[in-house]
Design an enzyme around this catalytic site. Structure first.
Site, PDB file in Angstrom:
ATOM      1  N   SER A 238      -4.029  -1.401   0.232  1.00  0.00           N
ATOM      2  CA  SER A 238      -4.606  -0.418   1.135  1.00  0.00           C
ATOM      3  C   SER A 238      -3.709   0.849   1.266  1.00  0.00           C
ATOM      4  O   SER A 238      -2.605   0.924   0.490  1.00  0.00           O
ATOM      5  CB  SER A 238      -4.433  -1.213   2.512  1.00  0.00           C
ATOM      6  OG  SER A 238      -3.201  -1.037   2.958  1.00  0.00           O
ATOM      7  N   LYS A 239      -4.184   1.981   2.211  1.00  0.00           N
ATOM      8  CA  LYS A 239      -3.350   2.955   1.977  1.00  0.00           C
ATOM      9  C   LYS A 239      -2.069   2.985   2.278  1.00  0.00           C
ATOM     10  O   LYS A 239      -1.381   4.031   2.077  1.00  0.00           O
ATOM     11  CB  LYS A 239      -4.014   4.060   3.293  1.00  0.00           C
ATOM     12  CG  LYS A 239      -5.166   4.741   3.022  1.00  0.00           C
ATOM     13  CD  LYS A 239      -5.556   5.586   3.945  1.00  0.00           C
ATOM     14  CE  LYS A 239      -7.023   6.246   3.933  1.00  0.00           C
ATOM     15  NZ  LYS A 239      -7.575   6.669   5.312  1.00  0.00           N
ATOM     16  N   ARG A 240      -1.291   1.865   3.125  1.00  0.00           N
ATOM     17  CA  ARG A 240      -0.169   2.057   3.032  1.00  0.00           C
ATOM     18  C   ARG A 240       0.623   1.616   1.977  1.00  0.00           C
ATOM     19  O   ARG A 240       1.785   1.824   2.023  1.00  0.00           O
ATOM     20  CB  ARG A 240       0.351   0.960   4.419  1.00  0.00           C
ATOM     21  CG  ARG A 240       0.182  -0.399   4.153  1.00  0.00           C
ATOM     22  CD  ARG A 240       0.204  -1.360   5.160  1.00  0.00           C
ATOM     23  NE  ARG A 240      -0.417  -2.577   4.694  1.00  0.00           N
ATOM     24  CZ  ARG A 240       0.191  -3.431   4.159  1.00  0.00           C
ATOM     25  NH1 ARG A 240       1.479  -3.356   4.032  1.00  0.00           N
ATOM     26  NH2 ARG A 240      -0.333  -4.741   3.882  1.00  0.00           N
ATOM     27  N   GLY A 242       0.238   3.634  -0.512  1.00  0.00           N
ATOM     28  CA  GLY A 242       0.320   4.788  -1.162  1.00  0.00           C
ATOM     29  C   GLY A 242      -1.232   5.140  -1.639  1.00  0.00           C
ATOM     30  O   GLY A 242      -2.003   4.753  -0.824  1.00  0.00           O
TER      31      GLY A 242
END
Ligand code: GLU
Length: 467
Positions: A238-240, A242
């Site tokens: 996911s976005k977290r 990167g």
């Protein structure tokens, strides 16, 4: 039979690496077999679908070079066809209007919970019948109640699901709009998709889709469900973790071929080969070489691959992508040396195109200030005189080539009894603003005579103002 695959994203966000890998594998499979690759935008969820996402998907596909032979098709343009099939299923008795009230369903749920049963729709209100006047029922598919569905998955092997585990799926909402599983089935059937290659988050839908296809008496496609992509911590990517959006990788200076190469290795291998040209991917790709288990996204490996592609790729190709990054920095690459030559001198030291662009600005534009550390180290007392002597020698050069420039520097160092660094470093700071650049003779040759002389003058004045 023409092998036909499709990529069927829902436009509810950007094109992320998981989607891009699905698209790539579907594309490769079609290309390998001389088949057809279709792009289908599954935009029937009107609340969550946006034009912005559609654009992001198309942009991502184009940047990656995943060209499609047909499409993009939009499911929202195909409602009449879905309605036709829903009517056919109703006529055949394979679907029915569903009149249970919310309260009845609630009661069913409460009873099941009380009996410690799994709460699920159990076929209540299953009777067939015409549409009652002034009513707006949903329509359910009449799933077989006994027997099993076997998915012969090309990645995971056979998966057997008992029909009694599957409830009667809603195929049309009360407002008449079709639901996801119905639209997928109709399109896969009409588009003559032979291989459904998609993420394994869809595996629960597959037996339901197979049952609908069987009710429509069409040949089933082959299925290949791709394992998930995880972040280094083992959680779903996911976005977290990167960047996960394809276009963000472009923004961060990755080449599309490096990302494709990285994606193809996410869950697929061919011996221990790491670097694949697109042609090699097409040649070697096999669905049965796809791993069964999830793969872990590794940014460092992607960065390594990117560097390989920057170093060994065709400089013309690298320059084309670098040009976009120069534009992002407000630089028009036609205002200076040929970008292809810049790539050739910068590529060993640049892991990303963002780095390459940032360290190539001085080829095209005056820098605002000198790097402080470089000034301290190299603009020392007397360095102005070295630069002045250099200028005298350079200004009379008849040919402005790296070779001639090199000779000037070597000769001057000898005459002054200095080591090369004492001459080359102040010159480098004068021309580039910092102590780092490709070989100084090549750098000067690319910067050009006029700009070089002007920058030497600027540095001499600057040094004199310091001391
Ligand atoms: N639209 C679905 C998604 O974006 C994919 C459906 C499919 O590939 O069958 O997840």
């Amino acid at each position: 039979m023409t092998i036909t695959t499709r990529f069927a994203p829902s436009p509810t966000g950007y094109l992320h690496v998981g989607g891009a890998r699905t698209a790539l594998f579907s594309w490769l499979y079609a290309r390998k077999h001389g088949g057809k690759f279709i792009l289908r935008i599954e935009d029937t969820d009107l609340e969550r679908s946006t034009q912005e996402s559609v654009d992001a998907i198309l942009e991502g596909m184009a940047w990656l070079g995943l060209d499609y032979d047909e499409g993009p098709f939009y499911q929202t343009h195909n409602f009449d066809r879905y309605k036709e099939i829903i009517q056919q299923l109703l006529r055949q008795g394979d679907a029915y209007y569903f009149y249970c009230s919310k309260e009845e369903l609630e009661q069913l749920r409460t009873d099941q919970m009380a009996n410690k049963e799994k709460p699920r729709y159990n076929g209540k209100c299953r009777a067939s019948g015409p549409l009652l006047q002034d009513s707006e029922p949903v329509i359910r598919f009449r799933n077989p109640t006994d027997g099993v569905v076997v998915i012969h998955d090309l990645v995971k092997g056979d998966i057997t699901v008992a029909n009694k585990e599957l409830d009667d799926l809603i195929i049309a909402r009360a407002d008449g709009t079709p639901t996801y599983n119905l639209t997928v089935v109709v399109d896969d059937m009409d588009m003559k998709v032979t291989h459904v290659i998609r993420g394994d988050d869809h595996i629960n839908n597959t037996p339901r889709q197979i049952n609908i296809l069987n009710a429509l008496k069409v040949k089933l496609p082959e299925y290949a469900h791709l394992p998930m992509i995880l972040g280094p911590d083992g959680a779903r990517l996911s976005k977290r973790h990167g960047a996960v959006s394809v276009m963000q990788f472009r923004d961060e200076g990755y080449l599309p071929d490096a990302l494709l190469n990285y994606l193809v290795r996410l869950g697929w291998s061919h011996g221990d080969q790491e670097i694949f040209s697109v042609d090699e991917m097409v040649e070697f790709f096999e669905l049965n070489d796809v791993n069964v288990s999830a793969s872990i996204f590794n940014m460092e490996k992607l960065l390594w691959l990117n560097h390989q592609y920057i170093m060994n790729g065709d400089p013309v190709h690298v320059a084309r992508h670098l040009s976009w990054h120069m534009g992002q920095l407000g630089i028009d690459p036609s205002d200076g040396p040929d970008l292809i030559d810049v790539v050739k001198v910068q590529r060993e030291r640049s892991k990303t195109l963002v780095e390459m662009a940032a360290s190539s600005v001085y080829f095209y534009k005056e820098f605002d200030s000198y790097e402080e550390k470089a000034v301290k180290k190299n603009f020392t007392v007397g360095s102005d005189q070295v630069l002045a002597r250099l200028r005298d020698e350079l200004v009379v050069l008849t040919k402005w080539t790296a070779q001639e420039i090199h000779q000037v520097i070597v000769d001057l160092a000898e005459v002054l009894g200095l080591n090369m660094g004492k001459v080359a470093q102040p010159l480098r700071v004068a021309i580039c603003g910092s102590g780092v650049s490709p070989a100084i003779d090549v750098t000067l040759a690319l910067v050009g005579r006029e700009k070089t002389l002007a920058r030497i003058d600027r540095a001499i004045n600057y040094i004199r103002s310091l001391n």
